[in-house]
Design a protein around this motif. Structure first.
Motif, PDB file in Angstrom:
ATOM      1  N   PRO A  35      90.625  59.154  32.700  1.00 55.79           N
ATOM      2  CA  PRO A  35      90.573  58.959  31.246  1.00 55.79           C
ATOM      3  C   PRO A  35      91.455  57.792  30.808  1.00 55.79           C
ATOM      4  CG  PRO A  35      90.734  61.295  31.747  1.00 55.79           C
ATOM      5  CD  PRO A  35      90.921  60.570  33.051  1.00 55.79           C
ATOM      6  N   VAL A  36      90.924  56.964  29.935  1.00 56.39           N
ATOM      7  CA  VAL A  36      91.639  55.789  29.458  1.00 56.39           C
ATOM      8  C   VAL A  36      92.855  56.204  28.638  1.00 56.39           C
ATOM      9  CG1 VAL A  36      91.477  53.776  27.924  1.00 56.39           C
ATOM     10  CG2 VAL A  36      89.601  54.328  29.497  1.00 56.39           C
ATOM     11  N   ARG A  37      93.989  55.514  28.869  1.00 59.63           N
ATOM     12  CA  ARG A  37      95.227  55.836  28.167  1.00 59.63           C
ATOM     13  C   ARG A  37      95.768  54.686  27.322  1.00 59.63           C
ATOM     14  NH1 ARG A  37      98.245  58.375  33.401  1.00 59.63           N
ATOM     15  NH2 ARG A  37      97.094  56.655  34.348  1.00 59.63           N
ATOM     16  N   ARG A  38      95.197  53.491  27.454  1.00 60.02           N
ATOM     17  CA  ARG A  38      95.737  52.341  26.726  1.00 60.02           C
ATOM     18  C   ARG A  38      95.439  52.400  25.230  1.00 60.02           C
ATOM     19  NH1 ARG A  38      98.082  48.378  28.934  1.00 60.02           N
ATOM     20  NH2 ARG A  38      97.451  46.830  27.380  1.00 60.02           N
ATOM     21  N   PHE A  39      94.421  53.163  24.852  1.00 61.73           N
ATOM     22  CA  PHE A  39      94.147  53.384  23.430  1.00 61.73           C
ATOM     23  C   PHE A  39      93.399  54.704  23.312  1.00 61.73           C
ATOM     24  CE2 PHE A  39      90.315  51.509  24.993  1.00 61.73           C
ATOM     25  CZ  PHE A  39      89.282  51.958  24.176  1.00 61.73           C
ATOM     26  N   ASP A  40      93.267  55.199  22.105  1.00 62.28           N
ATOM     27  CA  ASP A  40      92.650  56.498  21.874  1.00 62.28           C
ATOM     28  C   ASP A  40      91.135  56.377  21.992  1.00 62.28           C
ATOM     29  OD1 ASP A  40      91.866  59.008  21.091  1.00 62.28           O
ATOM     30  OD2 ASP A  40      92.627  58.855  19.034  1.00 62.28           O
ATOM     31  N   VAL A  41      90.581  56.967  23.044  1.00 60.44           N
ATOM     32  CA  VAL A  41      89.139  56.881  23.273  1.00 60.44           C
ATOM     33  C   VAL A  41      88.405  58.154  22.847  1.00 60.44           C
ATOM     34  CG1 VAL A  41      89.328  55.239  25.174  1.00 60.44           C
ATOM     35  CG2 VAL A  41      89.438  57.688  25.663  1.00 60.44           C
ATOM     36  N   SER A  42      89.107  59.073  22.209  1.00 60.43           N
ATOM     37  CA  SER A  42      88.506  60.380  21.902  1.00 60.43           C
ATOM     38  C   SER A  42      87.280  60.267  21.003  1.00 60.43           C
ATOM     39  CB  SER A  42      89.542  61.298  21.251  1.00 60.43           C
ATOM     40  OG  SER A  42      90.043  60.726  20.050  1.00 60.43           O
ATOM     41  N   GLY A  43      87.194  59.228  20.206  1.00 61.09           N
ATOM     42  CA  GLY A  43      86.063  59.077  19.310  1.00 61.09           C
ATOM     43  C   GLY A  43      84.913  58.277  19.880  1.00 61.09           C
ATOM     44  N   TYR A  44      84.980  57.914  21.142  1.00 60.13           N
ATOM     45  CA  TYR A  44      83.943  57.105  21.763  1.00 60.13           C
ATOM     46  C   TYR A  44      83.169  57.932  22.786  1.00 60.13           C
ATOM     47  CZ  TYR A  44      86.663  53.255  19.811  1.00 60.13           C
ATOM     48  OH  TYR A  44      87.334  52.426  18.955  1.00 60.13           O
ATOM     49  N   PRO A  45      81.884  57.651  22.960  1.00 59.17           N
ATOM     50  CA  PRO A  45      81.112  58.420  23.958  1.00 59.17           C
ATOM     51  C   PRO A  45      81.530  58.137  25.389  1.00 59.17           C
ATOM     52  CG  PRO A  45      79.771  56.662  22.986  1.00 59.17           C
ATOM     53  CD  PRO A  45      81.028  56.732  22.189  1.00 59.17           C
ATOM     54  N   ALA A  46      82.078  56.943  25.663  1.00 58.85           N
ATOM     55  CA  ALA A  46      82.567  56.593  27.002  1.00 58.85           C
ATOM     56  C   ALA A  46      84.085  56.644  26.992  1.00 58.85           C
ATOM     57  CB  ALA A  46      82.080  55.205  27.399  1.00 58.85           C
ATOM     58  N   ARG A  47      84.672  57.417  27.918  1.00 60.47           N
ATOM     59  CA  ARG A  47      86.115  57.647  27.853  1.00 60.47           C
ATOM     60  C   ARG A  47      86.841  57.418  29.183  1.00 60.47           C
ATOM     61  NH1 ARG A  47      83.642  61.269  24.412  1.00 60.47           N
ATOM     62  NH2 ARG A  47      83.154  62.696  26.123  1.00 60.47           N
ATOM     63  N   LEU A  48      86.137  56.991  30.208  1.00 60.93           N
ATOM     64  CA  LEU A  48      86.761  56.755  31.506  1.00 60.93           C
ATOM     65  C   LEU A  48      86.865  55.264  31.793  1.00 60.93           C
ATOM     66  CD1 LEU A  48      84.971  59.392  33.788  1.00 60.93           C
ATOM     67  CD2 LEU A  48      87.141  59.630  32.578  1.00 60.93           C
ATOM     68  N   GLY A  49      87.870  54.905  32.580  1.00 58.20           N
ATOM     69  CA  GLY A  49      88.027  53.511  32.975  1.00 58.20           C
ATOM     70  C   GLY A  49      88.945  53.375  34.173  1.00 58.20           C
ATOM     71  N   GLY A  50      88.932  52.195  34.761  1.00 59.74           N
ATOM     72  CA  GLY A  50      89.856  51.869  35.840  1.00 59.74           C
ATOM     73  C   GLY A  50      90.972  51.003  35.277  1.00 59.74           C
ATOM     74  N   GLU A  51      92.105  51.630  34.943  1.00 61.99           N
ATOM     75  CA  GLU A  51      93.237  50.916  34.351  1.00 61.99           C
ATOM     76  C   GLU A  51      94.268  50.557  35.419  1.00 61.99           C
ATOM     77  OE1 GLU A  51      94.220  52.435  30.010  1.00 61.99           O
ATOM     78  OE2 GLU A  51      93.896  54.133  31.357  1.00 61.99           O
ATOM     79  N   LEU A  52      94.899  49.410  35.225  1.00 63.16           N
ATOM     80  CA  LEU A  52      95.955  48.973  36.113  1.00 63.16           C
ATOM     81  C   LEU A  52      97.279  49.449  35.528  1.00 63.16           C
ATOM     82  CD1 LEU A  52      96.004  45.415  37.696  1.00 63.16           C
ATOM     83  CD2 LEU A  52      97.992  46.896  37.554  1.00 63.16           C
ATOM     84  N   ASP A  53      97.805  50.525  36.085  1.00 63.49           N
ATOM     85  CA  ASP A  53      99.030  51.137  35.567  1.00 63.49           C
ATOM     86  C   ASP A  53     100.273  50.469  36.147  1.00 63.49           C
ATOM     87  OD1 ASP A  53      97.627  52.985  34.063  1.00 63.49           O
ATOM     88  OD2 ASP A  53      97.603  54.499  35.651  1.00 63.49           O
TER      89      ASP A  53
END
Length: 427
Positions: A35-53
């Motif tokens: 799940p994406v953490r760089r911004f709030d994705v709760s309101g979007y139909p797509a919520r997963l991503g490959g983030e560089l932490d």
């Protein structure tokens, strides 16, 4: 013509920051999709991503550059320094005008742009950074990298989405053949902000799955689209003779390349991927039997996966060559994805291991390919083919081989290395 070889690799990817970290994680099959953490994705139909932490740009670039640069540019600057260090290029080895940069770009600095648009809306124009004039631009990685490393020769940006990661390296090879001695080439992306997210969603191929294990599974019966990733890779491309003279370690040679463009459906809809693969083989003066592994594009959408599997089977024969999609661990990084695949192919040659395609369980009916799943597969390193496709009909294919060939390449071997994509009526 002069052969172009790769002497340095720098990778910044979601599952590994730094080339060896990335490669070790890739061989372990470690996925960074979550799940994406760089911004709030709760309101979007797509919520997963490959983030560089865990990336702190202050650890990798001068402080004066921090307010000038988007996240994607910070990745590019860090990885470019690593690639040059890997190539062990001593100061003064080449004249500044003999060195240049050819990068791929697609989205540009979306995060920087979003922040400055928010400043404009919230506080007024006097609060918009002067650096906004270039920090958002898809060509900025080329400019900042060339300035940072004093490269005053050819400079350019290739915009062809995921295919750009190959097209930029092909442009670097052209510049080497025209007299440049060293080029930095590759691609990087980072669009993990609302502005960038909706731009990706507009394509209609973003996966809306919430399970990281099933959201992006190219060639699988459950394929449902792709998951975006951020990052990419940069390669040091050199004149083979010059690299040998200075005693450089050579990861591999850019042996062949070709690009085509799919016609629009109303103009016949002819797909050009097979022609791109065949053109790259012809440019390398190789046959299908010479290729030991294919790094596939792996769009994750059923129709595109079927078309790619069909093209691979048509060229190599059903199940005749190992196929892998390591970007299932990172997500599709747009212009950074194919350059990371090139890095994987070079490292696979070095270690005799083909990285796996993670999470794929059941290959779709009709996909007659030998997909490497589960874990790494040993191979006798030979030539590798990397395939990349971009939204709108871009197809590119590149052949890498180990070691160095003669610096004299026949004119026939360069006939497919053109700046013009072939096709008809594509829009």
């Amino acid at each position: 013509m002069t052969a172009a070889v790769i002497t340095g690799i720098g990778v910044a990817a979601p599952n590994g920051f730094g080339t060896e970290n990335f490669w070790a994680a890739t061989l372990r099959g470690e996925s960074a999709i979550r799940p994406v953490r760089r911004f709030d994705v709760s309101g979007y139909p797509a919520r997963l991503g490959g983030e560089l932490d865990g990336f702190d740009p202050a650890d990798h670039i001068p402080s004066r550059l921090l307010p000038q640069t988007d996240r994607m540019t910070q990745f590019a600057l860090a990885a470019s320094a690593w690639a040059l260090a890997d190539a062990r290029v001593e100061p003064g080895a080449y004249e500044a005008t003999e060195t240049g940069v050819a990068m791929a770009g697609a989205f540009g600095g979306f995060e920087y742009g979003q922040r400055e648009l928010e400043n404009l809306w919230r506080s007024g124009p006097e609060h918009v950074s002067v650096y906004m004039s270039f920090a958002w631009f898809y060509a900025v990685n080329t400019g900042q990298t060339s300035i940072r490393h004093g490269m005053r020769g050819p400079a350019g940006v290739i915009v062809s989405d995921q295919a750009g990661g190959l097209d930029a390296v092909a442009q670097a090879r052209r510049n080497i053949r025209k007299g440049s001695r060293l080029m930095l080439s590759g691609g990087f992306e980072s669009s993990f902000c609302p502005y960038g997210w909706v731009a990706r969603m507009s394509g209609g191929t973003l996966s809306t799955g919430d399970d990281p294990r099933t959201a992006y599974v190219p060639f699988d019966v459950g394929a449902r689209g792709y998951v975006p990733g951020e990052g990419g890779a940069v390669l040091v491309v050199e004149d083979a003779a010059g690299a040998r003279r200075r005693g450089a370690h050579i990861h591999g040679e850019i042996a062949g390349y070709a690009a085509t463009f799919d016609a629009a459906a109303r103009h016949g809809g002819a797909r050009g991927l097979r022609r791109a693969v065949e053109g790259a083989l012809a440019d390398a003066q190789m046959t299908a039997a010479d290729i030991g592994v294919v790094f596939a594009d792996g769009s994750g959408t059923p129709d595109e996966d079927h078309a790619e599997a069909e093209a691979i089977a048509a060229v190599f024969g059903p199940g005749a060559v190992p196929v892998t999609v390591p970007k299932t661990m990172t997500g599709r990084m747009s212009s950074g994805g194919a350059s990371a695949d090139l890095a994987c192919a070079l490292l696979a040659m070095r270690d005799g291991l083909i990285p796996p395609t993670v999470n794929v369980r059941t290959v779709a009916a009709g996909a007659q390919i030998d997909l490497v799943t589960g874990g790494p597969r040993r191979w006798e390193p030979g030539a590798a083919l990397v395939i990349a496709r971009g939204r709108g009909g871009f197809n590119s294919a590149m052949v890498l081989r180990r070691g160095t060939a003669s610096p004299d390449v026949s004119a026939e071997a360069t006939s497919n290395d053109s700046d013009i994509r072939t096709g008809s009526g594509g829009e």
